[in-house]
Design a protein around this motif. Structure first.
Motif, PDB file in Angstrom:
ATOM      1  N   ASP A 163      -8.951   8.484 -12.189  1.00  0.00           N
ATOM      2  CA  ASP A 163      -9.976   9.519 -12.078  1.00  0.00           C
ATOM      3  C   ASP A 163     -11.172   9.260 -12.990  1.00  0.00           C
ATOM      4  O   ASP A 163     -12.154   9.988 -12.952  1.00  0.00           O
ATOM      5  CB  ASP A 163      -9.368  10.899 -12.383  1.00  0.00           C
ATOM      6  CG  ASP A 163      -8.653  10.926 -13.726  1.00  0.00           C
ATOM      7  OD1 ASP A 163      -8.189   9.841 -14.175  1.00  0.00           O
ATOM      8  OD2 ASP A 163      -8.544  12.001 -14.326  1.00  0.00           O
ATOM      9  N   LEU A 164     -11.104   8.209 -13.778  1.00  0.00           N
ATOM     10  CA  LEU A 164     -12.260   7.889 -14.625  1.00  0.00           C
ATOM     11  C   LEU A 164     -13.409   7.382 -13.753  1.00  0.00           C
ATOM     12  O   LEU A 164     -13.179   6.646 -12.808  1.00  0.00           O
ATOM     13  CB  LEU A 164     -11.897   6.794 -15.640  1.00  0.00           C
ATOM     14  CG  LEU A 164     -11.004   7.162 -16.814  1.00  0.00           C
ATOM     15  CD1 LEU A 164     -10.816   5.927 -17.691  1.00  0.00           C
ATOM     16  CD2 LEU A 164     -11.598   8.298 -17.622  1.00  0.00           C
ATOM     17  N   PRO A 165     -14.645   7.748 -14.119  1.00  0.00           N
ATOM     18  CA  PRO A 165     -15.784   7.255 -13.309  1.00  0.00           C
ATOM     19  C   PRO A 165     -15.892   5.733 -13.349  1.00  0.00           C
ATOM     20  O   PRO A 165     -16.379   5.116 -12.408  1.00  0.00           O
ATOM     21  CB  PRO A 165     -17.004   7.911 -13.962  1.00  0.00           C
ATOM     22  CG  PRO A 165     -16.543   8.528 -15.225  1.00  0.00           C
ATOM     23  CD  PRO A 165     -15.068   8.693 -15.153  1.00  0.00           C
ATOM     24  N   THR A 166     -15.411   5.122 -14.410  1.00  0.00           N
ATOM     25  CA  THR A 166     -15.535   3.664 -14.545  1.00  0.00           C
ATOM     26  C   THR A 166     -14.310   2.928 -13.973  1.00  0.00           C
ATOM     27  O   THR A 166     -14.190   1.717 -14.137  1.00  0.00           O
ATOM     28  CB  THR A 166     -15.695   3.279 -16.024  1.00  0.00           C
ATOM     29  OG1 THR A 166     -14.680   3.969 -16.757  1.00  0.00           O
ATOM     30  CG2 THR A 166     -17.059   3.640 -16.555  1.00  0.00           C
ATOM     31  N   ALA A 167     -13.417   3.660 -13.335  1.00  0.00           N
ATOM     32  CA  ALA A 167     -12.200   3.020 -12.795  1.00  0.00           C
ATOM     33  C   ALA A 167     -12.571   1.971 -11.743  1.00  0.00           C
ATOM     34  O   ALA A 167     -13.453   2.184 -10.917  1.00  0.00           O
ATOM     35  CB  ALA A 167     -11.297   4.087 -12.181  1.00  0.00           C
TER      36      ALA A 167
ATOM     37  N   THR B 195      -2.448   6.168 -10.234  1.00  0.00           N
ATOM     38  CA  THR B 195      -2.124   7.460 -10.843  1.00  0.00           C
ATOM     39  C   THR B 195      -3.201   7.903 -11.837  1.00  0.00           C
ATOM     40  O   THR B 195      -4.041   7.117 -12.264  1.00  0.00           O
ATOM     41  CB  THR B 195      -0.816   7.382 -11.686  1.00  0.00           C
ATOM     42  OG1 THR B 195      -1.071   6.530 -12.798  1.00  0.00           O
ATOM     43  CG2 THR B 195       0.335   6.837 -10.876  1.00  0.00           C
ATOM     44  N   SER B 196      -3.101   9.172 -12.141  1.00  0.00           N
ATOM     45  CA  SER B 196      -3.774   9.660 -13.333  1.00  0.00           C
ATOM     46  C   SER B 196      -2.762  10.541 -14.045  1.00  0.00           C
ATOM     47  O   SER B 196      -2.461  11.644 -13.595  1.00  0.00           O
ATOM     48  CB  SER B 196      -5.016  10.472 -12.975  1.00  0.00           C
ATOM     49  OG  SER B 196      -5.423  11.180 -14.132  1.00  0.00           O
ATOM     50  N   ALA B 197      -2.211  10.024 -15.111  1.00  0.00           N
ATOM     51  CA  ALA B 197      -1.186  10.787 -15.834  1.00  0.00           C
ATOM     52  C   ALA B 197      -1.785  12.068 -16.379  1.00  0.00           C
ATOM     53  O   ALA B 197      -1.167  13.122 -16.373  1.00  0.00           O
ATOM     54  CB  ALA B 197      -0.618   9.947 -16.975  1.00  0.00           C
ATOM     55  N   LYS B 198      -3.046  11.967 -16.798  1.00  0.00           N
ATOM     56  CA  LYS B 198      -3.704  13.122 -17.372  1.00  0.00           C
ATOM     57  C   LYS B 198      -3.860  14.221 -16.331  1.00  0.00           C
ATOM     58  O   LYS B 198      -3.574  15.397 -16.603  1.00  0.00           O
ATOM     59  CB  LYS B 198      -5.081  12.690 -17.885  1.00  0.00           C
ATOM     60  CG  LYS B 198      -5.599  13.528 -19.016  1.00  0.00           C
ATOM     61  CD  LYS B 198      -6.828  12.870 -19.603  1.00  0.00           C
ATOM     62  CE  LYS B 198      -7.691  13.892 -20.300  1.00  0.00           C
ATOM     63  NZ  LYS B 198      -9.043  13.374 -20.489  1.00  0.00           N
ATOM     64  N   ALA B 199      -4.293  13.827 -15.101  1.00  0.00           N
ATOM     65  CA  ALA B 199      -4.517  14.819 -14.051  1.00  0.00           C
ATOM     66  C   ALA B 199      -3.253  15.086 -13.229  1.00  0.00           C
ATOM     67  O   ALA B 199      -3.255  15.893 -12.310  1.00  0.00           O
ATOM     68  CB  ALA B 199      -5.648  14.347 -13.141  1.00  0.00           C
ATOM     69  N   GLY B 200      -2.178  14.360 -13.548  1.00  0.00           N
ATOM     70  CA  GLY B 200      -0.922  14.590 -12.825  1.00  0.00           C
ATOM     71  C   GLY B 200      -0.897  13.982 -11.429  1.00  0.00           C
ATOM     72  O   GLY B 200      -0.091  14.387 -10.584  1.00  0.00           O
ATOM     73  N   ILE B 201      -1.751  12.980 -11.176  1.00  0.00           N
ATOM     74  CA  ILE B 201      -1.789  12.349  -9.848  1.00  0.00           C
ATOM     75  C   ILE B 201      -0.788  11.193  -9.796  1.00  0.00           C
ATOM     76  O   ILE B 201      -0.743  10.364 -10.719  1.00  0.00           O
ATOM     77  CB  ILE B 201      -3.201  11.786  -9.550  1.00  0.00           C
ATOM     78  CG1 ILE B 201      -4.237  12.914  -9.638  1.00  0.00           C
ATOM     79  CG2 ILE B 201      -3.254  11.076  -8.190  1.00  0.00           C
ATOM     80  CD1 ILE B 201      -5.676  12.432  -9.694  1.00  0.00           C
ATOM     81  N   GLY B 202       0.021  11.143  -8.740  1.00  0.00           N
ATOM     82  CA  GLY B 202       0.876   9.978  -8.499  1.00  0.00           C
ATOM     83  C   GLY B 202       2.176   9.955  -9.288  1.00  0.00           C
ATOM     84  O   GLY B 202       2.888   8.955  -9.275  1.00  0.00           O
ATOM     85  N   ILE B 203       2.531  11.056  -9.942  1.00  0.00           N
ATOM     86  CA  ILE B 203       3.733  11.058 -10.793  1.00  0.00           C
ATOM     87  C   ILE B 203       5.002  11.000  -9.942  1.00  0.00           C
ATOM     88  O   ILE B 203       5.943  10.242 -10.232  1.00  0.00           O
ATOM     89  CB  ILE B 203       3.754  12.304 -11.719  1.00  0.00           C
ATOM     90  CG1 ILE B 203       2.444  12.422 -12.501  1.00  0.00           C
ATOM     91  CG2 ILE B 203       4.951  12.252 -12.668  1.00  0.00           C
ATOM     92  CD1 ILE B 203       2.087  11.221 -13.335  1.00  0.00           C
ATOM     93  N   VAL B 204       4.997  11.795  -8.882  1.00  0.00           N
ATOM     94  CA  VAL B 204       6.181  11.797  -7.998  1.00  0.00           C
ATOM     95  C   VAL B 204       6.363  10.425  -7.360  1.00  0.00           C
ATOM     96  O   VAL B 204       7.490   9.912  -7.261  1.00  0.00           O
ATOM     97  CB  VAL B 204       6.055  12.907  -6.929  1.00  0.00           C
ATOM     98  CG1 VAL B 204       7.181  12.799  -5.904  1.00  0.00           C
ATOM     99  CG2 VAL B 204       6.056  14.279  -7.595  1.00  0.00           C
TER     100      VAL B 204
END
Lengths: 601, 367
Positions: free
Chosen positions: A136-140, A163-172
């Motif tokens: 989710d970082l703009p520089t990703a 994933t983004s651990a911070k935003a909770g994306i892709g954990i599952v």
């Protein structure tokens, strides 16, 4: 739960790439800890670790997870130290797993440390699941990360989970892929008791708590066991798992990860990588990969206030209880008094120990210039190992001095390659090859003397690359070179704390630098002070501190007598704390200033 | 009982507080003065009841004793004369600020027995007088000196100060020459010290003023050279006198004699006892009138401390220290002799010129 429903895995990541945040998300999603209990960075317990964003030591956690296929699984997460100083400990943690999550920062790409740890994981035969984090970082730049995975690590890019651990994306998705891709633990057929000890901590009330991965067999309270490297017998008192709190279980079975408590007194008795077996039916062979840990870097640590020696001794003993890789023995220095010669796994380990002594034990300490272990071949054929310049034999009986070499991997932005190559050369390194990682970065492989990268090498890489460069290294044997002992003399007398073993070509420069620094910090005295740098008796640099011209109080009458006398007493008391080298008084602060500044070059 | 031979009286009042001075003083408040003077006299009475007072020297310091009016001085000095046996008195000094000298005051002091005046001139340079925050002008100081001579004072000290911020070597030499030309019996030449709790110290700490020890040493040596050349004997680090005109009161301190101090903040030493009165006029006065002790600080000066002081302060004088007192420090004495810091005549150890410059460092060995 059946062994088919167990998955043992760890996380490999560069500092700041999000290992801790991801671990915390895994704990939350599996309800191992609720959001409410969760403070960020659940697994890193020491303040120091949090501050540096690194994990020095943390315990494994058992997570219960119901997968999309409807089955229940136990997922054991082994947190690994992220730094190369702890490479052996990392390798033992990896040996306790079947899989590894490889986290790559989507904006940073693959880093030097990642490469080293992936190699370790491959050596252990682990299934590596690449995770591109912080998408989710703009520089990703996800595509670039995938290319790097393929080019540098030979891992198919499309296996990566974004994933983004911070935003909770892709954990599952991560949890599902652990279930699907990581094999269940392999179990040895003979059912004898074999457990890999991959870490240990000391608890004041319960003694040593060993972290164990059962390779085969079952342990339970009352079982007579032994540690194979020492052949010492113990009786199991308690076994259990971490949820993440310690939770007693009736037994630990093959494939399980957990803890055991026996009547073990110190962590020194229980070596990382050792095999726990049963007394009555012991395993014939220990599990593979055990090594004795040897310190790589040495430094003297002294209390600034000499009266604190006993406190320091107690503090060191306490640190060692929890960290058997830290070794120390008492030594004394003319300049610094009584202190300890300490051995560390590497630079970070050294810094951590020093910081912990300062913060957790409130010790005011000074450490001497770090040294590596030299091999000294004497003319009579005898081979000595020397970790303290003070113990170098006379040069007339030295045939050659060999120094430890490391193979280093440095990753830097393209525009910094010139500076970094210059730095490597300045540090007596030899560049083996360079390789483009992508359009922005190159990887430099080189060999360097360990001694040269002890103090500021990593910092210099970071500052030259504005933080984008990274470096990792592994030992690569010993090599003879033109090494000499540099002594600093004050009015003709050597000051041991400043002696060092340096390359001939650098000795004069360093001698001059130390002499001019000493001139700055030695206060004027009644007498002229000569400061000299000498290589094997030959003076290579000299500075002079002129004698004090005036120190006399102007007014001294009836009312001033007590005050004046007390001032004199105080001044004298201050000098008592100074070290006398001949007639010269050198304040402790001067030693500290020089030792600190010499750390800068 | 051995009579006490040296009496100090502290008058803690100034017209204006100098920015470099750390002695206890207050701005002059005329309304409280009579009560304060009575307290001094009462303290003297009480002390005379406890011990035999038969002073050879009296020293009125401050503050600025001359800030008292003629009638106040008359009241105080008369009061003292009435309460003390002055049969042994040979030196009675009073410190004066040039701005507070008048013919009537000078004559009065002389008539009441004061025979030595110590006047704080500090500099003859108008710019430096202003840096030092002095209330007097150079012309006024010269006039005051003449008045003192006319009033019959044949024993005068002038205080001077060097290493003053902005001062040049030429300015200091001019001040020395002007002083020499006036011909006082005694010259005290002090190197400016940045004492804590002074305005100068604040300026020094903030970096506005700086100290350069080499420069201080140059001026100090120039002072010793010049005054010696014209017949002033540098009999102590900062004190220079015509032969026989040393300040005997101050010599008594340096040689470890007993002395009694009256007034707020004054120190006394009698045998192993040393004490200091409270440094507060109000507290001092009310305690004295309430019949309470005015002592704010006490210290025991045991034999070894007394010896340390005799050596440390005795070394500052050109009489030096008896060699037999230095027995325990033979190796240090030998070292300092061979390095040219000490000299000796067989019986006494003295500082050389080189030694005077670093007297404090040398003295440390003996405390």
């Amino acid at each position: 739960m059946s062994i088919q429903q167990t998955r043992n895995f760890c996380i490999i990541a560069h500092i700041d790439h999000g290992k801790t945040t991801l671990s915390d998300r895994l704990l939350e999603v599996t309800n191992t800890i609720s959001m409410r209990e969760s403070t960020d960075q659940q697994l890193d317990s020491m303040d120091l670790e949090r501050e540096r964003g690194i994990t020095i030591k943390s315990h494994p956690v058992a997570m219960e997870y119901t997968a999309k296929n409807g089955q229940h699984y136990t997922l054991n997460l082994m947190d690994t130290p992220g730094h190369v100083d702890f490479a052996y400990e990392v390798s033992r943690s990896l040996a306790a797993c079947e899989g590894a999550l490889l986290i790559i920062d989507a904006a940073q790409g693959v880093e030097a440390q990642t490469v080293a740890n992936v190699h370790l994981a491959h050596k252990q035969g682990l299934t590596v699941i690449p995770v591109i984090n912080k998408i989710d970082l703009p520089t990703a730049d996800i595509e670039s990360c995938k290319r790097q995975l393929e080019d540098i690590l030979a891992i198919p890019g499309d296996e990566a989970i974004c994933t983004s651990a911070k935003a909770g994306i892709g954990i599952v998705e991560i949890l599902e892929s652990i279930v699907e891709r990581v094999p269940s633990p392999k179990v040895m057929a003979d059912n004898r008791v074999r457990g890999l000890v991959f870490d240990s901590v000391f608890d004041t009330y319960r003694g040593v708590i060993g972290y164990i991965r059962m390779a085969s067999g079952t342990i339970q309270p009352g079982l007579g066991v032994k540690l194979m490297s020492s052949n010492k017998n113990y009786e199991i008192k308690d076994v259990g798992v971490f949820t993440p709190k310690m939770e007693t279980r009736p037994q630990l079975n093959a494939g399980d990860v957990g803890y055991f408590i026996a009547n073990i007194k110190t962590t020194a008795e229980i070596k990382i990588g050792d095999t726990l077996t049963e007394q009555r039916h012991p395993s014939d062979e220990p599990l593979p990969g055990f090594q004795e840990i040897h310190p790589m870097v040495f430094s003297g640590i002294y209390p600034i206030n000499t009266a604190d020696f006993e406190h320091l001794k107690a503090a060191m003993a306490k640190l060692q209880i929890n960290d058997a890789s830290f070794v120390y023995q008492a030594e004394s220095s003319i300049a610094l008094g009584f202190g300890f010669r300490c051995g560390f796994l590497g630079l970070l380990h050294m810094e951590i120990i020093q910081e912990r002594l300062r913060r957790e034990y409130n010790m005011d300490i000074i450490s001497t210039y770090p040294s590596v272990i030299y091999e000294v071949l004497k003319t009579n054929g005898e081979l000595l190992t020397v970790d303290n310049p003070a113990f170098l034999p006379d040069f007339s009986v030295i045939e050659e001095i060999r120094e430890p070499i490391v193979k280093a991997t440095i990753m830097v932005p393209n525009e910094n390659i010139g500076d970094i190559m210059g730095l490597v050369l300045e540090k007596r390194g030899v560049v083996d090859h360079t390789e483009s990682l992508d359009t922005r970065r190159v990887m430099i492989s080189c060999e360097l003397p360990l001694n040269e990268i002890l103090v500021d090498f990593n910092d210099k890489i970071k500052s030259m690359t504005r933080g984008y460069g990274s470096m990792d290294y592994e030992p690569a044997g010993y090599r003879a070179d033109k090494l000499v002992k540099l002594d600093m003399l004050v009015n003709g007398e050597p000051v041991d704390a400043f002696s060092s073993i340096v390359h001939r070509d650098k000795a004069e420069g360093r001698g001059r630098q130390l002499a001019s620094k000493l001139k700055e910090v030695i206060p004027t005295q009644l007498y002229v002070v000569a400061i000299q740098a000498a290589i094997g008796g030959k003076i290579v640099a000299r500075e002079t501190v002129s004698a004090s011209r005036k120190d006399v109080t102007a007014k001294c009458y009836g009312g001033d007598i007590s005050r004046k006398r007390k001032l004199l007493e105080k001044q004298k008391e201050g000098k008592k704390r100074m070290k006398s080298i001949g007639k010269v008084n050198i304040p402790q602060e001067a030693f500290i200033a020089v030792l600190k500044s010499s750390a800068g070059g | 009982m051995m009579p006490l031979r040296h009496l100090y009286v502290h008058i803690p009042f100034c017209l204006k507080v100098c920015p470099y001075c750390s002695f206890y003083k207050e701005r002059l408040e005329p309304t409280r003065m009579r009560r304060f003077l009575d307290a001094l006299l009462l303290e003297l009475e009480r002390e005379s009841g406890k011990r035999l007072l038969q002073p050879r020297t009296i020293f009125f310091g401050g503050g600025t004793p001359s800030a008292l009016s003629a009638s106040q001085l008359e009241y105080l000095l008369t009061g003292i004369r009435e309460r003390l046996d002055l049969s042994a008195l040979s030196e009675w000094t009073l410190e004066m600020n040039p701005a507070t000298v008048s013919m009537s005051k000078a004559r009065l002091l002389r008539a009441l027995g004061v025979n030595r005046i110590s006047m704080g001139v500090q500099s003859w340079d108008p710019a430096l007088l202003s840096v030092l925050g002095r209330v007097h002008t150079a012309a006024q100081a010269e006039r005051s000196y003449e008045i003192l001579r006319e009033a019959g004072f044949d024993n005068i000290n002038l205080d001077l100060m060097f290493a003053v911020p902005t001062q040049t070597l030429a300015q200091w030499e001019a001040t020395l020459e002007k002083t020499i030309a006036l011909g006082p019996e005694h010259i005290s030449a002090y190197c400016l010290t940045y004492e804590e709790d002074t305005a100068f110290f604040e300026r020094f700490s903030s970096g506005l003023y700086a100290q350069n020890k080499d420069w201080d040493a140059d001026l100090f040596e120039a002072t010793l050279d010049r005054l010696e050349a014209v017949g002033y004997d540098g009999y102590e680090i900062s004190n220079h006198a015509r032969p026989g005109r040393e300040c005997f009161h101050n010599l008594a301190y340096w040689e470890g004699a007993d002395y009694l101090g009256l007034g707020p903040s004054a120190f006394s030493t009698c045998g192993a006892e040393r004490w200091q009165n409270v440094a507060d006029v109000q507290a001092y006065t009310s305690r004295i009138f309430a019949g309470e002790s005015a002592i704010g600080f006490r210290e025991e000066v045991d034999a070894s401390t007394h010896l340390a002081e005799r050596i440390a302060f005795g070394l500052r004088t050109n009489r030096g220290v008896a060699l037999d007192l230095l027995g325990p420090w033979q190796s240090v004495v030998d070292e300092y002799l061979s390095e040219g810091f000490f000299t000796h005549d067989g019986a006494r150890i003295r500082l050389t010129r080189k030694g005077k410059l670093v007297a404090d460092t040398l003295a440390e060995a003996f405390v």
